[in-house]
Design an enzyme around this catalytic site. Structure first.
Site, short mmCIF file in Angstrom:
data_model
loop_
_atom_site.label_atom_id
_atom_site.label_comp_id
_atom_site.label_asym_id
_atom_site.label_seq_id
_atom_site.Cartn_x
_atom_site.Cartn_y
_atom_site.Cartn_z
CG HIS A 277 -0.37 -0.03 2.53
ND1 HIS A 277 -1.08 -0.22 3.67
CD2 HIS A 277 0.91 0.10 2.95
CE1 HIS A 277 -0.30 -0.19 4.72
NE2 HIS A 277 0.92 0.01 4.30
CG ASN A 278 0.10 4.30 1.52
OD1 ASN A 278 -1.03 4.41 1.05
ND2 ASN A 278 0.33 4.27 2.82
#
Length: 355
Positions: free
Chosen positions: A258-259
């Site tokens: 994620h990110n």
């Protein structure tokens, strides 16, 4: 490629026509009328095949080849057997690929596995979804509410497209792929079995009530001309989006946390693991099984050797490798030093066998 029976067969083509098509030089114009029917490797080619040679590792195969013609650079032309026609090319493999793309364009972009030219009767499409003209949906695919899919896109069998996902034009979504919380550009190729947009690995660990899950409310943004290999997973962001930059090519079984932000025109080989909140610049190349820790920055143009573990930022155009990764020159020096120590210890085993 000696018998590509699953793809369209090209019409027999003369060497003169091949030279004109690929922009190479036929060394003996008298052989211009000789015909080629297919492409093959040096060791499998026959008299009707075209092969290529650009690596001395395969010199023995060149000597023994039965190919009708071979693409070869001027440097190695003299090594081609007399019975093989020579097509002289500055970059033989590039010329070979140019011809392969012309002859086997149907292999570049997957179409319906079932020959569909529209929506399969068994596909499930929510009434609020919007599909432009010429979208192909294979059997048992499921398309959720408010999904938008652009013209020329193919949705594979058993694929699941979650609510509000947007997919651009001329894309391919492979069979059994699941996509949610994602916006996808044009000409994106997603191979079978991918999972895109599931929540990331976000927890507050070892609290009084165990591991506390952190809501993952971001998206996955995939820009134009991206290719994603089979079995790859791309987590959606927590607070900011996970981004795959334009023209990036991702191999099979890659994990993108994620990110993560991946820049434009990057190359990621198989089984790479990218931890969360990692930033990768443009034109970065990562070898197979590279693992990169979270919250790091990999500069534009950097390269990381296969099976390396990265725990530090890498500057632009850095060449790093090893475990843990460091500049390759330093890594090689350390390896050589350790090998010398080991050899010295073997030559002079002081105290060996003593208590």
């Amino acid at each position: 490629m000696a018998q590509p029976i699953f793809f369209k067969q090209p019409a027999p083509t003369t060497l003169a026509e091949l030279a004109a098509l690929t922009g190479v030089v036929l060394a003996d114009p008298a052989r211009g009328g000789q015909k080629i029917r297919a492409l093959a490797s040096l060791d499998e080619a026959g008299p009707m095949h075209l092969a290529f040679f650009d690596n001395l590792k395969y010199a023995d195969q060149l000597k023994a080849t039965k190919a009708g013609a071979v693409l070869v650079s001027p440097r190695f032309e003299a090594q081609v057997p007399a019975h093989v026609a020579v097509l002289r090319a500055a970059q033989p493999f590039r010329a070979f690929v140019k011809l392969a793309r012309e002859w086997h364009a149907d292999a570049l972009r997957p179409q319906s596995w079932f020959g569909n030219d529209g929506i399969a009767p068994s596909a499930i499409i929510d009434s609020s979804a919007h599909l432009e003209d010429d979208v192909i949906v294979d059997p048992l695919a499921v398309i959720g509410p408010r999904v938008e899919i652009g013209a020329g896109t193919v949705i594979g069998a058993g694929a699941i497209i979650g609510a509000d996902v947007k997919i651009g034009r001329d894309c391919n979504v492979g069979a059994r792929t699941a996509i949610q919380f994602a916006l996808i550009g044009n000409n994106v190729l997603i191979h079978p079995g991918c999972s895109i947009g599931q929540d990331g690995y976000g927890f507050i660990f070892f609290g009084p009530d165990g591991h506390l899950k952190v809501p993952q409310t971001g998206r996955v943004l995939i820009q134009n001309h991206v290719e994603i290999g089979a079995g790859t997973t791309i987590d959606r962001g927590s607070l900011r989006d996970t981004v795959i930059g334009e023209g990036t090519k991702i191999d099979n079984q890659v994990q993108v946390g994620h990110n993560v932000t991946i820049g434009r025109h990057c190359l990621l080989a198989a089984q790479i693991g990218l931890a969360g909140s990692l930033t990768i610049g443009d034109n970065v190349a990562l070898g197979a099984k590279v693992g990169i820790n979270n919250h790091l920055k990999i500069g534009d143009g950097a390269q990381v050797t296969a099976m390396s573990g990265v725990k530090d930022d890498i500057p632009p155009n850095g060449r790093w490798g090893g475990f843990f990764a460091k500049p390759t020159k330093q890594w090689f020096k350390e390896i050589i030093a350790v090998e010398r120590l080991a050899q010295r210890g073997t030559a002079d085993p002081k105290g060996e066998g003593r208590e």
